[in-house]
Design an enzyme around this catalytic site. Structure first.
Site: not given
Ligand code: NAP
Length: 244
Positions: A13, A60, A87, A152, A155
């Site tokens: 996606r 995963d 990505n 986020y 990271a």
């Protein structure tokens, strides 16, 4: 010249899917990943509809066993990528006081530890070939420090810093390592944000709109090309002017 193998993680996606599409032609052997068999089928169907000899696997990044199985499959199929595009991503937003340790760990696993493992695993093949490209998708949030995104942002800032280190370590082997930091791009990742908030954001962006996945993919393609031979250790911002 033999086609280059391109691995794009999280390509069922969003941005990853557009990146994979850009590499879906006879110059490359595209390899996509998704977290579910359903996502893998979506990628495979896209390849078969366009008559492309690509590969799709489950991966995963929040599951150490899934990562090990993926490495095993890639090795068995002799698919060490020449171009690695990290990505895949998730968001588990919350104010720091309310953020669970699980949300912290999951985001760090997917964006930072997972990317470290992929880079480490696939680097050997690139070193052997004396050519390689690593492109890590970061975020403008790393520079802006978005509220509610301490996991986020940590990271993404981490991957930018780690990429500079790796760029220094492997530059002499003709391997470049760069990051791309998108601003707000229209994908599922923004689907939980309300319309009014997104319109307000768009009105603050000099180009007055959110970005499109293809606009990120074209920058990835440039950084992977020979035209970008002398660019390494950089974070390239692409955000319509949101952050300057
Ligand atoms: P998206 O539309 O939500 O797609 C995320 C992709 O990552 C999917 O293919 C998904 O696979 C995969 N993924 C999710 N969890 C995973 C896991 N645990 N392990 C491996 N893969 C996983 O997201 P996007 O907006 O395209 O984001 C792509 C990248 O751009 C991310 O790194 C994101 O942080 C970054 N980014 C996005 C924006 C934005 O505004 N959209 C802005 C800045 C940076 P499934 O389909 O199987 O779930």
């Amino acid at each position: 010249m033999s086609p280059k193998k391109v691995l794009v993680t999280g390509s069922s996606r969003g941005i990853g899917n557009s990146i994979l599409e850009f590499f879906s032609n006879e110059e490359f052997i595209p390899i996509g990943t998704a977290t579910s068999s359903n996502g893998v089928e979506i990628i495979k169907e896209k390849f078969s509809d366009n008559n492309i000899a690509g590969h799709a696997f489950e991966l995963d990044l929040n599951d150490a066993e899934s990562i090990e199985n993926f490495f095993k499959t890639m090795k068995e199929k002799d698919l060490n990528p020449d171009i690695l595009i990290n990505n895949a991503g998730i968001a588990r937003d919350n104010l720091m006081l309310r953020m669970s340790e699980q949300d912290w760990t999951e985001v760090l696993n997917v964006h930072l530890t997972g990317q470290f493992k992929l880079m480490k695993n696939f680097l050997r093949g690139m070193l052997k070939n004396k050519w390689g490209r690593v492109i890590n998708i970061s975020s403008a949030a790393a520079a802006l420090g978005n509220k509610g995104q301490s996991n986020y942002v940590a990271a993404k800032a981490g991957i930018e810093a780690m990429s500079k280190t790796l760029a220094r370590e492997v530059g002499s082997k003709n391997i470049t390592v760069n990051c791309i930091a998108p601003g707000f791009i229209e994908t599922d990742m923004l689907k939980d944000l309300d319309e009014a908030y997104l319109s307000a954001i768009a009105s603050e962006i000099p180009l007055q709109r959110l970005g499109k996945t293809e606009e990120i993919a074209s920058l990835v393609k440039f950084l992977a090309s020979d035209e970008a031979n002398y660019i390494t250790g950089q974070t390239v911002h692409i955000n319509g002017g949101l952050f300057m």
